[in-house]
Enzyme design. Structure first.
Site, PDB file in Angstrom:
ATOM      1  N   GLU A  56       0.827  -1.155  -0.140  1.00 30.43           N
ATOM      2  CA  GLU A  56      -0.085   0.099  -0.144  1.00 30.43           C
ATOM      3  C   GLU A  56       0.953   1.370   0.016  1.00 30.43           C
ATOM      4  OE1 GLU A  56      -2.897  -1.259   3.107  1.00 30.43           O
ATOM      5  OE2 GLU A  56      -4.404  -1.422   1.649  1.00 30.43           O
ATOM      6  N   HIS A 113     -18.663  -8.918   5.442  1.00 28.89           N
ATOM      7  CA  HIS A 113     -17.402  -8.300   5.629  1.00 28.89           C
ATOM      8  C   HIS A 113     -16.726  -9.167   6.648  1.00 28.89           C
ATOM      9  CE1 HIS A 113     -14.491  -5.131   6.917  1.00 28.89           C
ATOM     10  NE2 HIS A 113     -13.914  -5.705   5.896  1.00 28.89           N
ATOM     11  N   HIS A 114     -15.448  -9.843   6.202  1.00 32.95           N
ATOM     12  CA  HIS A 114     -14.643 -10.396   7.375  1.00 32.95           C
ATOM     13  C   HIS A 114     -13.367  -9.784   7.294  1.00 32.95           C
ATOM     14  CE1 HIS A 114     -16.724 -14.559   5.955  1.00 32.95           C
ATOM     15  NE2 HIS A 114     -17.444 -13.731   6.843  1.00 32.95           N
ATOM     16  N   GLU A 115     -13.105  -8.787   8.138  1.00 32.49           N
ATOM     17  CA  GLU A 115     -11.833  -8.264   8.546  1.00 32.49           C
ATOM     18  C   GLU A 115     -11.430  -9.269   9.593  1.00 32.49           C
ATOM     19  OE1 GLU A 115      -9.844  -5.584   7.724  1.00 32.49           O
ATOM     20  OE2 GLU A 115      -8.397  -6.884   8.786  1.00 32.49           O
ATOM     21  N   HIS A 132      -8.809  -7.891   0.821  1.00 33.84           N
ATOM     22  CA  HIS A 132      -7.898  -6.622   1.094  1.00 33.84           C
ATOM     23  C   HIS A 132      -6.432  -6.955   1.799  1.00 33.84           C
ATOM     24  CE1 HIS A 132     -10.628  -3.060  -0.336  1.00 33.84           C
ATOM     25  NE2 HIS A 132     -11.165  -4.413  -0.966  1.00 33.84           N
ATOM     26  N   GLU A 133      -5.575  -6.113   1.621  1.00 31.29           N
ATOM     27  CA  GLU A 133      -4.225  -6.453   2.125  1.00 31.29           C
ATOM     28  C   GLU A 133      -3.677  -8.083   2.004  1.00 31.29           C
ATOM     29  OE1 GLU A 133      -6.510  -3.462   3.378  1.00 31.29           O
ATOM     30  OE2 GLU A 133      -7.027  -5.279   4.586  1.00 31.29           O
ATOM     31  N   GLU A 160      -7.758  -6.280  -3.348  1.00 33.93           N
ATOM     32  CA  GLU A 160      -7.223  -4.785  -3.300  1.00 33.93           C
ATOM     33  C   GLU A 160      -5.965  -4.908  -3.463  1.00 33.93           C
ATOM     34  OE1 GLU A 160      -7.441  -0.874  -0.248  1.00 33.93           O
ATOM     35  OE2 GLU A 160      -6.703  -3.019   0.670  1.00 33.93           O
ATOM     36  N   GLU A 185      -9.049   4.581  -0.798  1.00 33.86           N
ATOM     37  CA  GLU A 185      -9.177   4.945   0.777  1.00 33.86           C
ATOM     38  C   GLU A 185      -8.197   5.713   1.291  1.00 33.86           C
ATOM     39  OE1 GLU A 185      -9.542   0.966   2.285  1.00 33.86           O
ATOM     40  OE2 GLU A 185      -7.524   0.677   2.391  1.00 33.86           O
TER      41      GLU A 185
HETATM   42  C1  NOJ Z   1      -8.668  -1.762   5.034  1.00 32.39           C
HETATM   43  C2  NOJ Z   1      -9.424  -2.056   3.841  1.00 32.39           C
HETATM   44  O1  NOJ Z   1      -8.733  -1.970   2.694  1.00 32.39           O
HETATM   45  C3  NOJ Z   1     -10.643  -1.279   3.904  1.00 32.39           C
HETATM   46  O2  NOJ Z   1     -11.483  -1.150   2.639  1.00 32.39           O
HETATM   47  C4  NOJ Z   1     -11.588  -1.822   5.011  1.00 32.39           C
HETATM   48  O3  NOJ Z   1     -12.577  -0.709   5.296  1.00 32.39           O
HETATM   49  C5  NOJ Z   1     -10.631  -1.612   6.486  1.00 32.39           C
HETATM   50  N1  NOJ Z   1      -9.474  -2.364   6.231  1.00 32.39           N
HETATM   51  C6  NOJ Z   1     -11.495  -2.247   7.523  1.00 32.39           C
HETATM   52  O4  NOJ Z   1     -11.545  -3.396   7.218  1.00 32.39           O
HETATM   53 CA    CA Z   2      -6.571  -1.570   2.247  1.00 32.11          CA
END
Ligand code: NOJ
Ligand code: CA
Length: 699
Positions: free
Chosen positions: A169, A408-410, A478-479, A497, A503
């Protein structure tokens, strides 16, 4: 006897001449050789110009032995391959996979070990991989380092990001190869996570341009059960060497024969458009392993997302200052929680009214009070909603409106925890009819010591895609490590991503205007990106007077990104209320397709500009996106991609007369023209600006 001799002679002649192969067009030539001490080498030319000087190949093992020297050739096999296949979703309805292949069988003196190197030469570049056949003398092995060299022929202009094991990033640096040095770079990537092993190391894909106008891109394809390849740079000799991302104890990869390395790729052309138009990376991946792909669908979506990034609401329910209390007492609502039932219904209504497919909701589940910093391994369970988020009610409401919810799975990079909960999380999605999830890997990896780009994590991302496929669901990570075409094999891995997304403009120094002109030459070569375009309220002081951040764009450029930034999963990222203020510009986002019959790359220069036209897979409509960097730009393009003998209504969304990404980003104008395939279109792009056009046939 005479006959045997002449066959032997024929074979001999064949072997010598087969040490080089050409691309089908004959413009690219690859030479293979073995040095005196049996080290495999290769070199590449394009139109008789040297692209890669003689460069060594080979692998070094942890036990002190190697698969790099003392080799002799046991034979060479050449084939030509030509097929046409249809991606489930893509930039074009069918893809040609045409290459000449040379497979070199090697055997190592003293150890009796066998290794093959397979070269494929396409019209857009070369690819090669190491193959380790099943054999008694090489069963399990641990790679200490792969030493694949790419010895470049000059001090090329290079678009690079620092070699960081944990994150891509970063904004791109544009320097000569000799100037690559992370000491000269602002390493504050805005997320406080960096693992940089050398100031002379960069990530791939690495995009370059020689002084005489040759575009060269070094990357990899089909990274499966192997770590990500970064590149060590020698700024004096312009030699690049592969640098695999290690695990916590410094080992690079654990392999068991039979196995293969990923493909190492070198794309080359004197026309930048060939690089972004190339399907080489996809072609080097295995065909789809999913038989019934009818459930894999493109999606345009909105979501409870940007409002957290701009600080209007929060992911957490109780406020992260209460993090310590979460363990011991009930959550006390902060009043700023974005993912509540009423707000979600508002987004569902908006999505339904404007013809979107889905709604993403972040911050719906318990755990966000202390998700950041990863001191807690079981931070999320992926199934327990906050008290103000009524899963059943929301999903019933969405269904009644014809909208699909996106889960959503963070994971907060607590990866073992995610794997433990994954099946239950997917069961929950199945129960409520979710077709897709966005996953995230913010922070340091648990198991602690692992890196985002190591072999274990690559296996994790790929496993998650496969497990989602078992449930007939799509995933957008993402990440994660950046994609290398695995979505050909698992087309439900719909996007990722894995680069610096839009963002960053909300809360950091952001992405400079040239950023989106580079991504198609780097990150996007591996697969679709969930860049989250479509920001209309561009300056963050709209939300808070003290804020200086802004998206480095004009409004018209945000529209153009739907075309230049390919993804079958596209977000309209801004808030519903912001779109309602600009209904005429919003119309383009409503109209634009996300899955394509065909794509034409009309103009391209990395770091400067890009113009792309695409034809909708479902209709006769065409769309065009043109973007520029911080420099204003005028050009004229031929519309000869349109069907002949057809009149089209062209609706042109362009920068206004005083538009400028910094001084006047929201200045735009919309006009309509009648055009045919014989017409030309003048493009007038402001500094940091863009143009978006939709073409609909007039009956
Ligand atoms: C980073 C992600 O790129 C973003 O889209 C997300 O909102 C945040 N993490 C929280 O999960
Ligand atoms: Ca990100």
């Amino acid at each position: 006897m005479k006959k045997i001799l002449s066959i032997a002679l024929l074979l001999f002649v064949f072997c010598i001449s087969a040490q080089s192969i050409q691309s089908p067009s004959k413009q690219i030539l690859l030479d293979f050789g073995l040095t005196e001490n049996g080290r495999p080498t290769y070199s590449v030319t394009f139109k008789n110009k040297t692209v890669i000087l003689q460069s060594a190949l080979g692998i070094y093992l942890k036990d002190g032995s190697n698969l790099a020297t003392n080799f002799s050739s046991e034979g060479i096999k050449n084939i030509t391959f030509n097929e046409n296949w249809k991606p489930v979703l893509g930039e074009q309805a069918s893809i040609i996979n045409h290459y000449n292949e040379m497979k070199v069988a090697l055997s190592q003196a003293g150890t009796n070990r066998k290794m093959n190197i397979i070269f494929k030469v396409y019209d857009e570049g070369v690819a090669f991989r190491y193959e380790f056949p099943k054999q008694k003398d090489l069963n399990y092995f641990i790679i200490k380092e792969e030493k694949t060299e790419f010895n470049l022929a000059g001090n090329h202009k290079t678009f690079w990001i620092p070699g960081d094991y944990d994150s891509q990033e970063y904004p791109y640096e544009e320097t000569k190869l000799s100037e690559i040095n992370t000491d000269n770079v602002n390493l504050n990537n805005g997320i406080g996570l960096k693992t940089i092993f050398s100031k002379y190391a960069v990530q791939s894909p690495l995009m370059m341009k020689s002084e005489d106008g040759i575009y060269i891109n070094i990357f990899e394809a089909a990274v499966v059960n192997y770590p990500v390849m970064h590149l060590d740079v020698n700024p004096k000799t312009y030699a690049l060497t592969s640098h695999l991302v290690p695990n916590s104890i410094g080992d690079k990869a654990y392999l068991q024969t039979p196995c293969v390395s990923p493909w190492r790729t070198i794309m080359v052309s004197d026309d930048a458009r060939d690089i972004i138009g190339s399907k080489m990376i996809l072609n080097l991946n295995e065909p789809s392993k999913i038989d019934d792909t009818s459930w894999i669908k493109p999606m345009k979506y909105v979501g409870i997302w940007w409002e957290m990034h701009v600080g209007k609401s929060t992911w957490d329910y109780a406020g992260s200052q209460n993090a310590q209390n979460v363990l011991t007492q009930d959550l006390i609502p902060s009043g700023k929680h974005g993912a509540n039932t009423a707000n979600t219904k508002r987004y569902i209504d908006f999505a339904a009214k404007h013809g979107f497919d889905g709604v993403l909701v972040e911050g719906w589940n318990v755990g966000w009070e202390d998700w950041f910093g990863n001191w807690k391994e079981d931070v999320f369970d992926f199934i327990t909603p906050y008290p103000d988020y009524n899963l059943a009610e929301i999903n019933a409401y969405a269904t009644s409106k014809g909208i699909k919810m996106i889960m959503h799975h963070e994971t907060s990079s607590s990866v073992a925890n995610y794997e433990r909960h994954l099946d239950r999380a997917l069961e929950l999605m199945k129960k409520y009819g979710y077709p897709a999830a966005k996953s995230g890997y913010v922070g340091r990896i648990i198991p602690r010591g692992e890196f985002h780009d190591g072999q274990t994590m690559v296996n994790h991302y790929n496993f998650v895609a496969r497990r989602f496929a078992d449930y007939k669901m799509m995933v957008n990570s993402h990440e994660s490590s950046r994609p290398t075409g695995y979505h050909r094999t698992y087309p439900n891995y719909i996007a990722a991503e894995a680069a610096r997304g839009n963002e960053f403009n909300a809360w950091s120094n952001g992405n400079p205007p040239m950023h989106e002109t580079i991504l198609p030459f780097t990150r996007l070569l591996g697969g679709p990106m969930d860049y989250t375009p479509g920001i209309f309220e561009i300056k963050m002081n709209y939300y808070d007077k003290s804020k200086k951040e802004q998206v480095h764009t004009t409004l018209a450029k945000q529209l153009a990104l739907y075309i230049t930034m390919y993804s079958p999963l596209q977000m309209a990222a801004d808030l519903p209320e912001n779109y309602e203020k600009y209904p005429d510009a919003f119309q383009f986002i409503k109209d634009v397709a996300v899955d394509w019959q065909d794509s034409k790359y009309l103009e391209a220069e990395p770091g400067d500009y890009l113009t792309v036209a695409r034809k909708d897979k479902q209709s006769e409509n065409w769309f065009l996106g043109a973007i520029t960097d911080e420099n204003a730009r005028n050009s004229e393009i031929k519309l000869d991609f349109l069907s002949p003998n057809t009149k089209y209504k062209a609706t042109i969304y362009q920068d206004g007369k005083t538009a400028h990404w910094e001084k006047n980003p929201v200045n735009y104008e919309i006009k309509t023209l009648t055009v045919t395939s014989k017409s030309k279109l003048k493009l007038v792009l402001a500094a940091g600006g863009g143009t978006a056009v939709s073409f609909t046939p007039i009956n």
